[in-house]
Design an enzyme around this catalytic site. Structure first.
Site, PDB file in Angstrom:
ATOM      1  N   CYS A  98      23.442  18.660 -32.163  1.00 32.44           N
ATOM      2  CA  CYS A  98      22.987  19.196 -30.944  1.00 32.44           C
ATOM      3  C   CYS A  98      24.037  20.209 -31.353  1.00 32.44           C
ATOM      4  O   CYS A  98      24.991  20.767 -31.924  1.00 32.44           O
ATOM      5  CB  CYS A  98      24.313  18.757 -29.741  1.00 32.44           C
ATOM      6  SG  CYS A  98      24.965  19.963 -28.376  1.00 32.44           S
ATOM      7  N   TYR A 131      14.320  25.509 -25.245  1.00 35.04           N
ATOM      8  CA  TYR A 131      14.541  24.236 -24.832  1.00 35.04           C
ATOM      9  C   TYR A 131      13.623  24.857 -23.270  1.00 35.04           C
ATOM     10  O   TYR A 131      13.238  23.639 -23.487  1.00 35.04           O
ATOM     11  CB  TYR A 131      16.473  23.508 -24.276  1.00 35.04           C
ATOM     12  CG  TYR A 131      17.512  23.657 -25.398  1.00 35.04           C
ATOM     13  CD1 TYR A 131      17.338  21.857 -25.255  1.00 35.04           C
ATOM     14  CD2 TYR A 131      17.736  23.892 -26.025  1.00 35.04           C
ATOM     15  CE1 TYR A 131      17.414  21.066 -26.109  1.00 35.04           C
ATOM     16  CE2 TYR A 131      18.326  23.070 -27.282  1.00 35.04           C
ATOM     17  CZ  TYR A 131      18.691  22.665 -27.541  1.00 35.04           C
ATOM     18  OH  TYR A 131      19.392  21.198 -28.101  1.00 35.04           O
TER      19      TYR A 131
END
Length: 322
Positions: free
Chosen positions: A63, A194
């Site tokens: 992440c 994203y």
């Protein structure tokens, strides 16, 4: 996700969509701050005073948001002050999981199996996604904060009574410029990849991809005459940019369809990432195995879970790196 403290469905990456079919990110919900004297920070309540071994970071090495906090922890000399647990890289049907796969960690602190159980320890009726990073208070047995931007800033100045370092990631004279550039990088690049990867319509995807490469072009040009984004001063903006760039070729270019160019096609950005990797402590926060295994475990994008062999990273790590 959790609804009133109960897990109700298998983990899904898309948190919401806008009218164009674009990806919308969930807002963080725990917003308390650690401060040197325990007074309330910018948001939340007081009572979270900086103390050695009181706070714990839950992170995923896949992440980028969690990796921001790991870099700040390293640069601010807080590795002996704040402990860390790393979840497994592959996303399970129940979200982030603790365990031994890929040299991840068991939750020796709270003895839970899944990250969502940490959230319901803090708030039994929590509704939402159990994201990382999480800054946990061992004393009060609760989540202090789950917003990476907040955590980086409190690591920068909230523990000043315990450690002193040469790094000031948010210097007063640059704060306005940092805030402006952070917002641009976030929308077009950090979250832009994203938005491209999880777009549900062609037009949303194309808008996101155009944003990504417009930003990369601008940043490559910006770095022609400077080492970091603000010259010789390394700031939180550099952390925000680095964590996306280091993942670009191995994850976003292929899986997220950001394939107009590779990062290796940008000479200044490539030099910039290499320079940052050589800063003491930064390479420890980068694990390409976790990054590839984690992103390619997202079933909605890669249902068979096949992890590509390439591309190979062109970056050199310090001999004491990871």
């Amino acid at each position: 996700m959790l609804v009133n403290g109960q897990w109700v469905e298998n983990w899904q990456p898309v948190q919401g969509v806008d009218q164009e079919g674009g990806f919308v990110r969930q807002q963080s919900t725990f917003r308390n701050w650690v401060t040197p004297d325990g007074q309330a920070g910018q948001t939340g309540e007081d009572g979270f005073q900086a103390e050695k071994d009181r706070y714990h970071l839950y992170v995923a090495l896949i992440c980028p948001w969690a990796s921001r906090t790991l870099i700040a922890r390293e640069l601010k000399g807080l590795t002996d002050i704040i402990s860390v647990s790393v979840v497994e890289p592959k996303l399970s049907d129940f979200g982030w999981r603790f365990g031994d796969a890929f040299a991840a960690d068991q939750d020796v602190l709270n003895h839970k199996q899944y990250m969502h159980e940490i959230y319901t320890m803090a708030e039994p009726n929590f509704t939402g996604r159990a994201t990382v990073p999480v800054l946990w208070d061992k004393k009060r047995q609760t989540i202090v904060n789950n917003e990476s931007a907040d955590i980086v800033r409190m690591l920068n100045n909230g523990f000043s009574n315990l450690v002193q370092t040469d790094y000031n990631l948010y210097p007063e004279h640059l704060q306005h410029e940092i805030d402006v550039l952070n917002e641009q990088i976030y929308h077009k690049l950090n979250n832009g990849v994203y938005r491209a990867g999880f777009a549900t319509t062609q037009i949303a995807y194309e808008h996101a991809v155009n944003d990504v490469f417009d930003m990369l072009d601008l940043l490559d040009e910006r770095l022609e005459d400077r080492r970091y984004l603000f010259g010789s001063q390394f700031t939180e903006s550099d952390i925000r940019l680095f964590v996306t760039l280091i993942r670009f070729d191995v994850a976003y270019h292929g899986l997220f369809k950001c394939n107009v160019k590779m990062l290796s096609d940008y000479p200044q950005l490539s030099r910039y990432v290499q320079d940052i990797l050589m800063i003491s402590g930064v390479a420890k926060t980068v694990n390409f195995e976790h990054i590839k295994q984690g992103y390619y475990s997202i079933k909605s994008l890669n249902p068979l879970g096949i992890v590509p062999v390439g591309p190979q990273s062109n970056f050199q790590f310090p001999t004491s790196g990871v």
